[in-house]
Design a protein around this motif. Structure first.
Motif, PDB file in Angstrom:
ATOM      1  N   ASN A   1      35.312 -16.807 -31.569  1.00  0.00           N
ATOM      2  CA  ASN A   1      35.631 -15.470 -31.062  1.00  0.00           C
ATOM      3  C   ASN A   1      35.128 -15.258 -29.636  1.00  0.00           C
ATOM      4  N   ALA A   2      33.991 -15.892 -29.320  1.00  0.00           N
ATOM      5  CA  ALA A   2      33.492 -15.787 -27.939  1.00  0.00           C
ATOM      6  C   ALA A   2      34.532 -16.387 -26.985  1.00  0.00           C
ATOM      7  N   LYS A   3      35.111 -17.526 -27.387  1.00  0.00           N
ATOM      8  CA  LYS A   3      36.141 -18.158 -26.543  1.00  0.00           C
ATOM      9  C   LYS A   3      37.400 -17.308 -26.515  1.00  0.00           C
ATOM     10  N   LEU A   4      37.782 -16.812 -27.692  1.00  0.00           N
ATOM     11  CA  LEU A   4      38.997 -15.993 -27.807  1.00  0.00           C
ATOM     12  C   LEU A   4      38.927 -14.792 -26.863  1.00  0.00           C
ATOM     13  N   ASN A   5      37.705 -14.315 -26.635  1.00  0.00           N
ATOM     14  CA  ASN A   5      37.517 -13.150 -25.764  1.00  0.00           C
ATOM     15  C   ASN A   5      36.994 -13.545 -24.390  1.00  0.00           C
ATOM     16  N   SER A   6      37.173 -14.841 -24.071  1.00  0.00           N
ATOM     17  CA  SER A   6      36.821 -15.376 -22.746  1.00  0.00           C
ATOM     18  C   SER A   6      35.375 -15.132 -22.357  1.00  0.00           C
ATOM     19  N   LEU A   7      34.464 -15.263 -23.323  1.00  0.00           N
ATOM     20  CA  LEU A   7      33.045 -15.118 -22.992  1.00  0.00           C
ATOM     21  C   LEU A   7      32.448 -16.512 -22.853  1.00  0.00           C
ATOM     22  N   PRO A   8      31.864 -16.824 -21.706  1.00  0.00           N
ATOM     23  CA  PRO A   8      31.371 -18.176 -21.508  1.00  0.00           C
ATOM     24  C   PRO A   8      30.124 -18.473 -22.330  1.00  0.00           C
ATOM     25  N   PRO A   9      29.958 -19.751 -22.721  1.00  0.00           N
ATOM     26  CA  PRO A   9      28.799 -20.085 -23.546  1.00  0.00           C
ATOM     27  C   PRO A   9      27.492 -20.091 -22.770  1.00  0.00           C
ATOM     28  N   PHE A  10      26.395 -20.126 -23.497  1.00  0.00           N
ATOM     29  CA  PHE A  10      25.062 -20.129 -22.921  1.00  0.00           C
ATOM     30  C   PHE A  10      24.323 -21.312 -23.514  1.00  0.00           C
ATOM     31  N   PRO A  11      23.617 -22.214 -22.851  1.00  0.00           N
ATOM     32  CA  PRO A  11      23.475 -22.131 -21.398  1.00  0.00           C
ATOM     33  C   PRO A  11      24.790 -22.477 -20.703  1.00  0.00           C
ATOM     34  N   ARG A  12      24.910 -22.028 -19.484  1.00  0.00           N
ATOM     35  CA  ARG A  12      26.148 -22.206 -18.727  1.00  0.00           C
ATOM     36  C   ARG A  12      26.459 -23.704 -18.609  1.00  0.00           C
ATOM     37  N   PRO A  13      27.683 -24.135 -18.960  1.00  0.00           N
ATOM     38  CA  PRO A  13      27.993 -25.551 -18.880  1.00  0.00           C
ATOM     39  C   PRO A  13      27.831 -26.063 -17.453  1.00  0.00           C
ATOM     40  N   VAL A  14      27.323 -27.306 -17.363  1.00  0.00           N
ATOM     41  CA  VAL A  14      27.100 -27.898 -16.038  1.00  0.00           C
ATOM     42  C   VAL A  14      28.405 -27.869 -15.260  1.00  0.00           C
ATOM     43  N   GLY A  15      28.330 -27.530 -13.995  1.00  0.00           N
ATOM     44  CA  GLY A  15      29.521 -27.567 -13.142  1.00  0.00           C
ATOM     45  C   GLY A  15      30.282 -26.255 -13.113  1.00  0.00           C
ATOM     46  N   THR A  16      29.924 -25.279 -13.964  1.00  0.00           N
ATOM     47  CA  THR A  16      30.658 -24.009 -13.900  1.00  0.00           C
ATOM     48  C   THR A  16      30.111 -23.201 -12.726  1.00  0.00           C
ATOM     49  N   SER A  17      31.034 -22.558 -12.088  1.00  0.00           N
ATOM     50  CA  SER A  17      30.598 -21.792 -10.925  1.00  0.00           C
ATOM     51  C   SER A  17      29.813 -20.564 -11.379  1.00  0.00           C
ATOM     52  N   LYS A  18      28.766 -20.261 -10.614  1.00  0.00           N
ATOM     53  CA  LYS A  18      27.922 -19.100 -10.945  1.00  0.00           C
ATOM     54  C   LYS A  18      28.735 -17.816 -10.826  1.00  0.00           C
ATOM     55  N   ASP A  19      29.702 -17.820  -9.885  1.00  0.00           N
ATOM     56  CA  ASP A  19      30.397 -16.577  -9.559  1.00  0.00           C
ATOM     57  C   ASP A  19      31.149 -15.981 -10.746  1.00  0.00           C
ATOM     58  N   ASN A  20      31.845 -16.873 -11.485  1.00  0.00           N
ATOM     59  CA  ASN A  20      32.659 -16.303 -12.559  1.00  0.00           C
ATOM     60  C   ASN A  20      31.916 -16.306 -13.896  1.00  0.00           C
ATOM     61  N   VAL A  21      30.634 -16.641 -13.849  1.00  0.00           N
ATOM     62  CA  VAL A  21      29.878 -16.631 -15.101  1.00  0.00           C
ATOM     63  C   VAL A  21      28.740 -15.639 -14.976  1.00  0.00           C
ATOM     64  N   ASN A  22      29.009 -14.408 -15.316  1.00  0.00           N
ATOM     65  CA  ASN A  22      27.904 -13.469 -15.290  1.00  0.00           C
ATOM     66  C   ASN A  22      27.550 -13.001 -16.696  1.00  0.00           C
ATOM     67  N   ARG A  23      28.275 -13.525 -17.685  1.00  0.00           N
ATOM     68  CA  ARG A  23      27.908 -13.198 -19.068  1.00  0.00           C
ATOM     69  C   ARG A  23      27.848 -14.500 -19.840  1.00  0.00           C
ATOM     70  N   MET A  24      26.839 -14.655 -20.611  1.00  0.00           N
ATOM     71  CA  MET A  24      26.703 -15.893 -21.364  1.00  0.00           C
ATOM     72  C   MET A  24      26.357 -15.558 -22.800  1.00  0.00           C
ATOM     73  N   ILE A  25      26.912 -16.346 -23.707  1.00  0.00           N
ATOM     74  CA  ILE A  25      26.760 -15.999 -25.116  1.00  0.00           C
ATOM     75  C   ILE A  25      26.521 -17.251 -25.952  1.00  0.00           C
ATOM     76  N   THR A  26      25.666 -17.154 -26.917  1.00  0.00           N
ATOM     77  CA  THR A  26      25.431 -18.283 -27.813  1.00  0.00           C
ATOM     78  C   THR A  26      25.287 -17.777 -29.250  1.00  0.00           C
ATOM     79  N   PHE A  27      25.796 -18.593 -30.186  1.00  0.00           N
ATOM     80  CA  PHE A  27      25.628 -18.265 -31.604  1.00  0.00           C
ATOM     81  C   PHE A  27      25.002 -19.455 -32.298  1.00  0.00           C
ATOM     82  N   GLN A  28      24.082 -19.185 -33.183  1.00  0.00           N
ATOM     83  CA  GLN A  28      23.528 -20.312 -33.918  1.00  0.00           C
ATOM     84  C   GLN A  28      23.379 -19.986 -35.400  1.00  0.00           C
ATOM     85  N   PRO A  29      23.600 -21.025 -36.245  1.00  0.00           N
ATOM     86  CA  PRO A  29      23.453 -20.771 -37.682  1.00  0.00           C
ATOM     87  C   PRO A  29      21.981 -20.760 -38.067  1.00  0.00           C
ATOM     88  N   GLY A  30      21.635 -19.989 -39.054  1.00  0.00           N
ATOM     89  CA  GLY A  30      20.249 -20.022 -39.529  1.00  0.00           C
ATOM     90  C   GLY A  30      19.787 -18.672 -40.035  1.00  0.00           C
TER      91      GLY A  30
END
Ligand SMILES: C[S@@+](CC[C@H](N)C(=O)[O-])C[C@H]1O[C@@H](n2cnc3c(N)ncnc32)[C@H](O)[C@@H]1O
Length: 574
Positions: free
Chosen positions: A429-458
């Motif tokens: 759903n994060a991808k479906l709503n164009s929310l970038p993952p956290f930590p920011r993938p290497v090589g992604t520009s800082k400019d278009n990544v101002n929101r980062m999201i992560t989900f973990q099971p547990g």
């Protein structure tokens, strides 16, 4: 109101989920295993409880029985109840099973039943009866005796209370028989008022928060739809027994269905399934799909070796084509009937996809108000001297409803959830709503990544080690646990972390009140090991996710007040 004919066994338990876990329709066929319960060794009977032990069996704290017990105490008086407990007479009922009697309704219970007394009782005693309101007298038939109360079926309302009851409002032909709805005879305003009362009572009885520290409970947020709103139903049926199986007559549809084969919901106060052909609180797409789902079950009825729980879920089409678009430009909804299927919903601007068998809120039309309210409480009512929140932690996050809906207001979002399939859905759903993952993938520009999201099971408690570097004073924690609420280790960690704002969403206001009380009583730890402050309860509001029923969802907002480490009287702080 029609007479309720009772065909119950004398000791039917109050309504609840079917005793045995039902198979799902799309489960692979399983061979019936007979006799797998271990017999007791020899002829040994379980040891008899001594009289003292037997009457010590008070309900488990904060359980639904305990909620009713507190309400019974209010009616009979604490002193009388305490004496009866001490003397071991709480189960000495003045009434026999199946006894008919006249009762006067004095209050509503938190589960939507009426609480009554009877002048024919030889001792102070409460009678719990469905589908009645205070001020009414009714004829009832007792079917169960318990601690200082009997549970009864309604035979007839003798004297209705027209200031509360309006039977012309009832829209379902099964109302009064089906255990699903309690309030169809009430105006919607009255339903909302009763739900607010439940929230007030829950905080009064279960939070241990002094009244001086309680904010006024807000009015219940209404649902835009009061019928046609429910996006998921799970009608169920029992497999035919040996006798029924010996004479199969191969029915093809509802008209030649054997009368003993019921597909539906539990009869009120029992675990007996009643046949339900339509459920007007469900969405139109579910109502339209139900006849075909029933026909399929009927046509295959002799193939079932175990009871089955069907599923019908309202969904947007997963891949939208022009043919799926209705005239108003919205995609036509579909009904997902496969437990392994996927469901898609829109909440405000966001899309959510999740497995049909997993958790998602069941009233889509009220979700935008719920999410907006949470956002407004976090940001608009924050004290002006606190930093603007930048980090969000969504515990018990399911498919990511709060994390994703609120992500646009935060820089970093982290969610945790026990169900692996829900957490996978949240990441999708994060991808479906164009929310970038956290930590920011290497090589992604800082400019278009101002929101980062992560989900973990547990387990929810584990999230606090993941977010230990989040700045607590700029962090909001959303808690949305199952009905049993949070456990102590979670509360310990939550208070240890010390987020500036905590939003506690709950489908069980009683466990919420208990947990909020526990949070408020603890000192919030500072980095130096010294107490930094305490939480105060800023607001509590019920949301009506289930009109026509007694259920209420509750949202509590807590803020950390630094420097406050004594007592709980926060009048000056809020
Ligand atoms: C009431 S639902 C809320 C889900 C989500 N916030 C939403 O509104 O869609 C509670 C969720 O908590 C999850 N859950 C239950 N126990 C948990 C635990 N100990 N740790 C983390 N998640 C848990 C369940 O799987 C379920 O998805």
């Amino acid at each position: 109101m029609a007479e309720i004919s009772t065909t119950r066994e004398p000791s039917s338990p109050p309504s609840g989920p079917p005793a045995a876990k039902k198979a799902r329709l799309d489960d692979p066929p399983k061979v019936d295993v007979q006799g797998d319960a271990a017999p007791p060794p020899g002829n040994a009977k379980p040891p008899k409880k001594s009289k003292k032990q037997k009457f010590k069996d008070l309900p488990e704290a904060c359980s639904s029985e305990d909620v009713l017990w507190q309400e019974i105490k209010d009616i009979l008086g604490a002193e009388y109840v305490d004496t009866a407990v001490k003397e071991g007479t709480v189960r000495k009922s003045p009434f026999e099973q199946r006894q008919e009697l006249e009762v006067e309704v004095v209050a509503m219970s938190s589960s939507g039943t009426a609480l009554a007394t009877s002048s024919s009782a030889s001792r102070p005693w409460v009678v719990v009866v469905p589908f009645c309101v205070p001020g009414e007298t009714a004829r009832v038939r007792v079917y169960n005796n318990s601690r200082l109360h009997s549970v009864a079926d309604l035979i007839e309302v003798i004297t209705p209370n027209p200031t509360i009851r309006d039977d012309s409002l009832v829209e379902c032909k099964y109302f009064g028989t089906c255990g699903g709805c309690q309030y169809q005879m009430l105006s919607y305003e009255k339903q909302l008022e009763l739900k607010r009362d439940v929230v007030v009572k829950a905080y009064t009885k279960f939070s241990d928060i002094p009244s001086s520290s309680m904010p006024p409970i807000e009015s219940t947020m209404p649902s835009p739809l009061q019928y046609n709103y429910r996006t998921k139903i799970t009608p169920h049926f029992n497999a035919p027994n040996k006798t029924q199986r010996s004479n199969p007559d191969n029915p093809q549809n509802d008209t030649d269905k054997p009368s003993w084969f019921n597909i539906g919901f539990n009869r009120v106060g029992t675990q007996k399934v009643i046949d339900i052909e339509d459920c007007p609180i469900s969405t139109p797409v579910i109502r339209a799909a139900l006849p075909a789902v029933r026909a399929n079950a009927i046509a295959n009825l002799y193939t079932y070796k175990k009871g089955v729980s069907l599923i019908l879920r309202d969904s947007l089409p997963l891949s939208t084509t022009n043919a799926d678009i209705a005239e108003n430009g919205e995609p036509k909804h579909i009904c997902v009937t496969n437990h392994r299927g996927r469901v898609r919903e829109r909440v405000g601007p966001n899309l959510f996809e999740y497995p049909a068998s997993s958790f998602f809120q069941n009233n889509n039309c009220v979700m935008p108000s719920l999410v907006s309210y949470v956002r407004e409480r976090i940001f608009d009512s924050a004290p002006s001297d606190t930093p603007t929140p930048t980090h969000l932690v969504d515990t018990y996050c399911g498919a990511g409803l709060f994390a994703i809906s609120l992500a646009s207001s935060f820089k970093i979002v982290a969610g945790i959830e026990l169900s692996v399939e829900s957490i996978q859905a949240a990441s999708i759903n994060a991808k479906l709503n164009s929310l970038p993952p956290f930590p920011r993938p290497v090589g992604t520009s800082k400019d278009n990544v101002n929101r980062m999201i992560t989900f973990q099971p547990g387990d929810a408690t584990q999230i606090f080690s993941v977010v230990s570097k989040f700045p607590a004073s700029e962090t909001v924690v959303v808690i949305d646990p199952p009905r049993k609420g949070c456990d102590e280790p979670f509360i310990e960690q939550l208070v240890g972390f010390g987020a500036q704002t905590v939003v506690y969403v709950s489908c069980n206001v009683h466990t919420q009140a208990r947990d909020v009380g526990m949070i408020l009583r603890r000192d919030v730890g500072g980095k130096d090991g010294k107490a930094k402050g305490k939480y105060v309860l800023e607001s509590v509001r019920g949301f009506d996710l289930f009109p026509q029923t007694a259920h209420v969802e509750s949202v509590a907002v807590l803020r950390l007040v630094e420097g406050q480490t004594e007592g709980m009287d926060v009048d000056s702080a809020v």
